[in-house]
Design an enzyme around this catalytic site. Structure first.
Site, PDB file in Angstrom:
ATOM      1  N   LYS A 178       0.787  -1.233   0.000  1.00 14.42           N
ATOM      2  CA  LYS A 178       0.000   0.000   0.000  1.00 14.42           C
ATOM      3  C   LYS A 178       0.823   1.290   0.000  1.00 14.42           C
ATOM      4  CE  LYS A 178      -4.365  -0.588  -0.214  1.00 14.42           C
ATOM      5  NZ  LYS A 178      -5.479   0.300  -0.512  1.00 14.42           N
ATOM      6  N   ASP A 194      -8.008   0.477   6.779  1.00 13.31           N
ATOM      7  CA  ASP A 194      -8.150  -0.796   7.486  1.00 13.31           C
ATOM      8  C   ASP A 194      -6.790  -1.226   8.011  1.00 13.31           C
ATOM      9  OD1 ASP A 194      -6.834  -1.911   5.114  1.00 13.31           O
ATOM     10  OD2 ASP A 194      -8.752  -1.428   4.191  1.00 13.31           O
TER      11      ASP A 194
HETATM   12  C1  LIG Z   1      -3.398  -6.244   1.820  1.00 12.58           C
HETATM   13  C2  LIG Z   1      -4.399  -5.611   0.952  1.00 12.58           C
HETATM   14  N1  LIG Z   1      -4.715  -6.211  -0.207  1.00 12.58           N
HETATM   15  C3  LIG Z   1      -5.612  -5.678  -1.040  1.00 12.58           C
HETATM   16  C4  LIG Z   1      -6.261  -4.491  -0.738  1.00 12.58           C
HETATM   17  C5  LIG Z   1      -7.312  -3.983  -1.687  1.00 12.58           C
HETATM   18  O1  LIG Z   1      -7.019  -2.759  -2.255  1.00 12.58           O
HETATM   19  P1  LIG Z   1      -8.178  -1.818  -2.793  1.00 12.58           P
HETATM   20  O2  LIG Z   1      -8.930  -1.292  -1.607  1.00 12.58           O
HETATM   21  O3  LIG Z   1      -7.488  -0.783  -3.562  1.00 12.58           O
HETATM   22  O4  LIG Z   1      -9.076  -2.664  -3.628  1.00 12.58           O
HETATM   23  C6  LIG Z   1      -5.961  -3.829   0.452  1.00 12.58           C
HETATM   24  C7  LIG Z   1      -6.604  -2.563   0.799  1.00 12.58           C
HETATM   25  O5  LIG Z   1      -6.391  -1.985   1.845  1.00 12.58           O
HETATM   26  C8  LIG Z   1      -5.006  -4.399   1.326  1.00 12.58           C
HETATM   27  O6  LIG Z   1      -4.662  -3.818   2.485  1.00 12.58           O
END
Ligand SMILES: Cc1ncc(COP(=O)(O)O)c(C=O)c1O
Length: 402
Positions: A72, A119
């Site tokens: 992220k 989150d």
């Molecule tokens: C570990 C992880 N994978 C995938 C995502 C998904 O990303 P997006 O919210 O851009 O779809 C997040 C989002 O916070 C994440 O923390």
């Protein structure tokens, strides 16, 4: 599974100009100016591929990104960099981390407070970036967020509070606060009237897609299928957008994967009128990073037009994926993959092994000639949950159909 009846060819669907190879190169140049930057591994798992009856199974492993255990930070750092470059009146294609940290830049820009709802992983990435560049960050988390994720954000020097709101409500509260106090909201989702910063964040994620493309080209393992998890869809749209823009008709089939309780992209696709749909309620799922009920309105257009299929999944598939990657087969390397990182592996395992998955497997064209790419988007970002699943067997496999 919902198969997309209206998948578009490049040039016929949503505009991909922001995800072109040239844009990806500019984003990566900026990321490379941080000393922590290095490409993450693309790990082939031939033992797992053989076990599942696939030609290749490739994992882009984001657990080591900038020492923060998740991808992220790529989005937050690029968006903050672009914001500060604009304040300096500088062209982003020339700005570096060191220039943004210089006393002259600091004096010209003055004090800025960045604020966000998260989150966990996005907030940690924003907190890290703000500290690295010398600014303040305030972070809010939805109800039920784990204390270890909150502590990781505080450890980067940001203030961090767990609210009593669900993710989307907390985003709205943060937006109102930013308006009132003059804070700069760096949110990883877009809505009508707030698209610029989320688009920069999504562009930031292209670095991992560009790295993966280079790694696959170098090893001659271009994928036929790419499974991508979605919260609001910013991450998935960056990978779909970039690989589609770069590869055109040679792009793999994209499959978008969400938890049942926060399946807003899946529901938007099923609705069939091209418009996004929201999911409300507590959004409780093991996959905390995917617990978002409202699609990024910009990302949705890309996922609507270029994905081949959408899945809504139970939590045990994420837990299965974590266990499969932690305890590999056939001499494969183990991969530490957290709840939101592993669901795509759990789903591919289910598709290839469950007798009831045959029709879906066939519809996706998955078989002995398939090269599957997944992105493990996080490592053990909540170590106690990771251990509970991998050591303690939490969320056991259910020999189910969903
Ligand atoms: C570990 C992880 N994978 C995938 C995502 C998904 O990303 P997006 O919210 O851009 O779809 C997040 C989002 O916070 C994440 O923390």
């Amino acid at each position: 599974m919902y198969a997309n009846p209206a998948r578009k060819a490049v040039g016929e669907g949503a505009d991909l100009a922001a995800f072109s190879p040239a844009c990806a190169g500019a984003v990566r140049r900026f990321h490379s100016s941080f000393k922590e930057y290095k490409p993450t591994a693309l790990t082939p798992l031939p033992g797992l591929a053989a076990e599942l009856g696939l030609k290749d199974f490739l994992v882009k492993d984001e657990s080591s990104r900038y020492g923060l255990k998740a991808f992220k930070v790529l989005g937050a750092s690029y968006a903050v960099g672009r914001f500060l470059a604009a304040r300096l009146g500088r062209d982003m294609s020339q700005v570096t981390r060191d220039e943004l940290c210089s006393p002259e830049a600091r004096e010209k820009i003055g004090d800025v407070t960045f604020v966000t709802t998260t989150d966990g992983n996005h907030g940690r990435g924003l907190a890290w970036t703000a500290r690295e560049l010398g600014y303040k960050a305030i972070v809010f988390m939805p109800k039920g967020s784990t204390s270890s994720r909150m502590e990781s954000i505080r450890a980067e020097g940001a203030s961090c509070t767990v609210t009593e709101l669900n993710y989307d409500e907390a985003v709205r509260m943060t937006w109102a606060l930013a308006q009132e106090k003059g804070y700069v909201m760096v949110q990883d989702t877009a809505w009508e009237g707030y698209t610029e910063i989320p688009t920069w964040i999504s562009q930031g994620y292209m670095t991992l897609a560009q790295e993966a493309l280079e790694q696959m080209r170098a090893t001659g393992t271009m994928p036929t299928h790419c499974f991508l998890q979605a919260g609001v869809g910013s991450f998935a749209s960056a990978v779909v957008g970039h690989l589609t823009a770069a590869l055109g008709a040679e792009a793999p089939r994209f499959v978008i994967v969400e938890p049942h309780t926060a399946n807003c992209i899946y529901r938007s696709a099923v609705a069939g009128d091209g418009k996004p749909r929201n999911v409300t309620g507590d959004l409780q799922t093991l996959m905390a990073g995917l617990a978002c009920g409202e699609p990024n309105t910009v990302s949705w257009g890309i996922l609507r037009d270029y994905a081949s299929a959408y899945f809504s999944c139970p939590d045990y598939l994420a837990a299965n994926g974590m266990r499969i990657l932690a305890a590999p087969t056939g001499g494969d390397a183990p991969i530490v993959s957290g709840e939101s990182g592993a669901v795509t592996t759990g789903l591919v395992h289910w598709l290839m092994r469950h007798p009831a998955a045959r029709a879906q497997r066939d519809a996706l064209g998955l078989g002995a000639d398939s090269r599957v790419l997944v992105v493990s988007t996080e490592g053990d970002t909540a170590p106690e949950i990771y251990k509970g699943v991998v050591w303690g067997g939490a969320h056991p496999d259910v020999d189910g159909v969903f």
